[in-house]
Enzyme design. Sequence first.
Site, PDB file in Angstrom:
ATOM      1  N   ASP A  12      53.691  38.604  27.762  1.00 51.22           N
ATOM      2  CA  ASP A  12      52.544  37.698  27.839  1.00 51.22           C
ATOM      3  C   ASP A  12      51.393  38.439  28.504  1.00 51.22           C
ATOM      4  O   ASP A  12      51.584  39.453  29.185  1.00 51.22           O
ATOM      5  CB  ASP A  12      52.904  36.449  28.646  1.00 51.22           C
ATOM      6  CG  ASP A  12      51.941  35.294  28.401  1.00 51.22           C
ATOM      7  OD1 ASP A  12      51.114  35.403  27.480  1.00 51.22           O
ATOM      8  OD2 ASP A  12      52.017  34.290  29.132  1.00 51.22           O
ATOM      9  N   GLU A  53      47.557  40.660  25.973  1.00 51.15           N
ATOM     10  CA  GLU A  53      48.785  40.357  25.243  1.00 51.15           C
ATOM     11  C   GLU A  53      49.388  41.630  24.645  1.00 51.15           C
ATOM     12  O   GLU A  53      50.601  41.864  24.736  1.00 51.15           O
ATOM     13  CB  GLU A  53      48.486  39.344  24.126  1.00 51.15           C
ATOM     14  CG  GLU A  53      48.051  37.966  24.601  1.00 51.15           C
ATOM     15  CD  GLU A  53      49.223  37.053  24.907  1.00 51.15           C
ATOM     16  OE1 GLU A  53      50.361  37.550  24.946  1.00 51.15           O
ATOM     17  OE2 GLU A  53      48.988  35.848  25.099  1.00 51.15           O
ATOM     18  N   ASP A  85      54.158  34.134  22.848  1.00 52.44           N
ATOM     19  CA  ASP A  85      53.438  32.921  22.460  1.00 52.44           C
ATOM     20  C   ASP A  85      52.062  33.229  21.880  1.00 52.44           C
ATOM     21  O   ASP A  85      51.260  32.320  21.667  1.00 52.44           O
ATOM     22  CB  ASP A  85      53.321  31.938  23.629  1.00 52.44           C
ATOM     23  CG  ASP A  85      52.595  32.523  24.835  1.00 52.44           C
ATOM     24  OD1 ASP A  85      51.485  33.060  24.654  1.00 52.44           O
ATOM     25  OD2 ASP A  85      53.123  32.433  25.953  1.00 52.44           O
ATOM     26  N   ASP A 134      54.965  34.855  31.520  1.00 51.00           N
ATOM     27  CA  ASP A 134      53.727  34.193  31.930  1.00 51.00           C
ATOM     28  C   ASP A 134      53.528  34.319  33.439  1.00 51.00           C
ATOM     29  O   ASP A 134      52.444  34.656  33.926  1.00 51.00           O
ATOM     30  CB  ASP A 134      53.792  32.722  31.517  1.00 51.00           C
ATOM     31  CG  ASP A 134      52.634  31.899  32.036  1.00 51.00           C
ATOM     32  OD1 ASP A 134      51.671  31.705  31.275  1.00 51.00           O
ATOM     33  OD2 ASP A 134      52.697  31.448  33.200  1.00 51.00           O
ATOM     34  N   HIS A 273      20.471  24.027  38.277  1.00 54.84           N
ATOM     35  CA  HIS A 273      19.691  24.647  39.344  1.00 54.84           C
ATOM     36  C   HIS A 273      19.960  23.972  40.686  1.00 54.84           C
ATOM     37  O   HIS A 273      20.441  22.835  40.756  1.00 54.84           O
ATOM     38  CB  HIS A 273      18.197  24.563  39.025  1.00 54.84           C
ATOM     39  CG  HIS A 273      17.708  23.145  38.876  1.00 54.84           C
ATOM     40  ND1 HIS A 273      17.417  22.339  39.946  1.00 54.84           N
ATOM     41  CD2 HIS A 273      17.480  22.393  37.766  1.00 54.84           C
ATOM     42  CE1 HIS A 273      17.027  21.148  39.522  1.00 54.84           C
ATOM     43  NE2 HIS A 273      17.062  21.149  38.194  1.00 54.84           N
ATOM     44  N   GLU A 349      14.077  21.595  30.736  1.00 54.66           N
ATOM     45  CA  GLU A 349      14.381  20.182  30.889  1.00 54.66           C
ATOM     46  C   GLU A 349      13.502  19.333  29.967  1.00 54.66           C
ATOM     47  O   GLU A 349      12.480  19.792  29.445  1.00 54.66           O
ATOM     48  CB  GLU A 349      14.185  19.767  32.356  1.00 54.66           C
ATOM     49  CG  GLU A 349      14.501  18.312  32.697  1.00 54.66           C
ATOM     50  CD  GLU A 349      15.924  17.895  32.350  1.00 54.66           C
ATOM     51  OE1 GLU A 349      16.209  17.745  31.145  1.00 54.66           O
ATOM     52  OE2 GLU A 349      16.720  17.704  33.289  1.00 54.66           O
TER      53      GLU A 349
END
Length: 469
Positions: A12, A53, A85, A134, A273, A349
Amino acid sequence: MSAVRRLVVEADGGSRGNPGPAGYGAVVIDGATGETLAEAAEYIGVATNNVAEYRGLIAGLTAAKALFPDAGTTGPDLRVHVRMDSKLVVEQMSGRWKIKHPDMKPLAARAAAILPPSSVTYEWIPRAQNKHADRLANEAMDAGRDGRQWEAAASTAELDAPARTPLPDRGPPGDAAAGAAKARAALAAARGGAEAGTLFEVGAEAPEAPGPTAPGSTAPGPTAPEPTDVSAIAGAEAAAASASGSAATPAPQVGWAAAPDLGAPATFVLLRHGETALTPEKRFSGSGGTDPELSATGRDQAARAAAHFAALGTVQEIVSSPLRRCRETAAAVADRLGLEVRIDEGLRETDFGAWEGLTFGEVRERYGDDLTAWLADPDTAPTGGGESFTEVAARVAAARDRLTARYAGRTVLLVTHVTPIKTLVRLALEAPAQAMFRMELSAASISTVAYYGDGNASVRLLNDTSHLR
């Protein structure tokens, strides 16, 4: 005829940021007894999930070969069954998928050269059945975070790993019959069609249902699908069809079952911000107002955000709204990370028109009917020629498309405002405009959205202020 020694390699890798601080883990298991024979793990610096991986696979195969260096000559024939996996690695190394990414080709070649290809087979497994590797990968990443190397003597990865059973005696590991049976079992368990405990080998675990988590994390618990992996259901269906030899035309895939070979996503880390003098008074402050600077509190928030991103080490680019409060916040982070700040007008904005500088109550008192209409209809603009939510969404979506194309596969800090951040989250969730009023975004808060090559998006974080405490 020489004896045959059967080994299982589980591998993994993970990246906290994708790309970001990365590590791998690999374990070699005796196929006859289920005993752990060797472990390997390493922090590899900044890399993607896919690279980590592959590095895990290389380490696992190398460790297996080292256990029996005379295999095939004076020693026993060696057969190695790889369980991972990562759908991408399994399918590419099995020869069913082409290797397109230039970073993957040399890694795949290294892996293929370690042992004779005829002695190695590959199997995709759900993440829940890959916990040992893992945990090794996470131990390696934790060690790298702390400025040290992973040490096998200090590892506890095996303690929480699921119990194993020997490989079946019938046929080689990963043969079609066994593979199809396991795939059907995973499919049934994922769909809840039977009791998972009766479907898997003794001691094995049913696959976990996918869910959202932090980027690149390989930590246990609910996890979002990596860009190179499919869901448990989609993976099981593909494995079952392949193992049984049947061919079927795949249905169009969406959401969690999206096509897996998409590469790393463009990850937008959305930083609102810091405070201005208007923020604590909750006054409308858009792009049509006074363009205020950060307050002393806001400058402290920007500094704390900068320290947070410096510690993570995942941000690769910085893009800011043109408004002063965002540019000042972005500059604080850029100075700490040694990066430049790009300006994108699409991140500014909303223009709140005549409402600029007023509180919600003051707008309600002076422009009550206009406010009611604005709250009810995204096409309605604020009094005095401001922007409607529909107009803002079009502007923000254009910026999103522009930036995801430019920064595909990279982690980008976008320093912007309440409305653009809420809009990006809403669009990612395909939620209605009214969802804007159901989100809270604090000053200097962090949210995260990842964008994949097929147009799908994943909201990974919303309104995180833990770095300010």
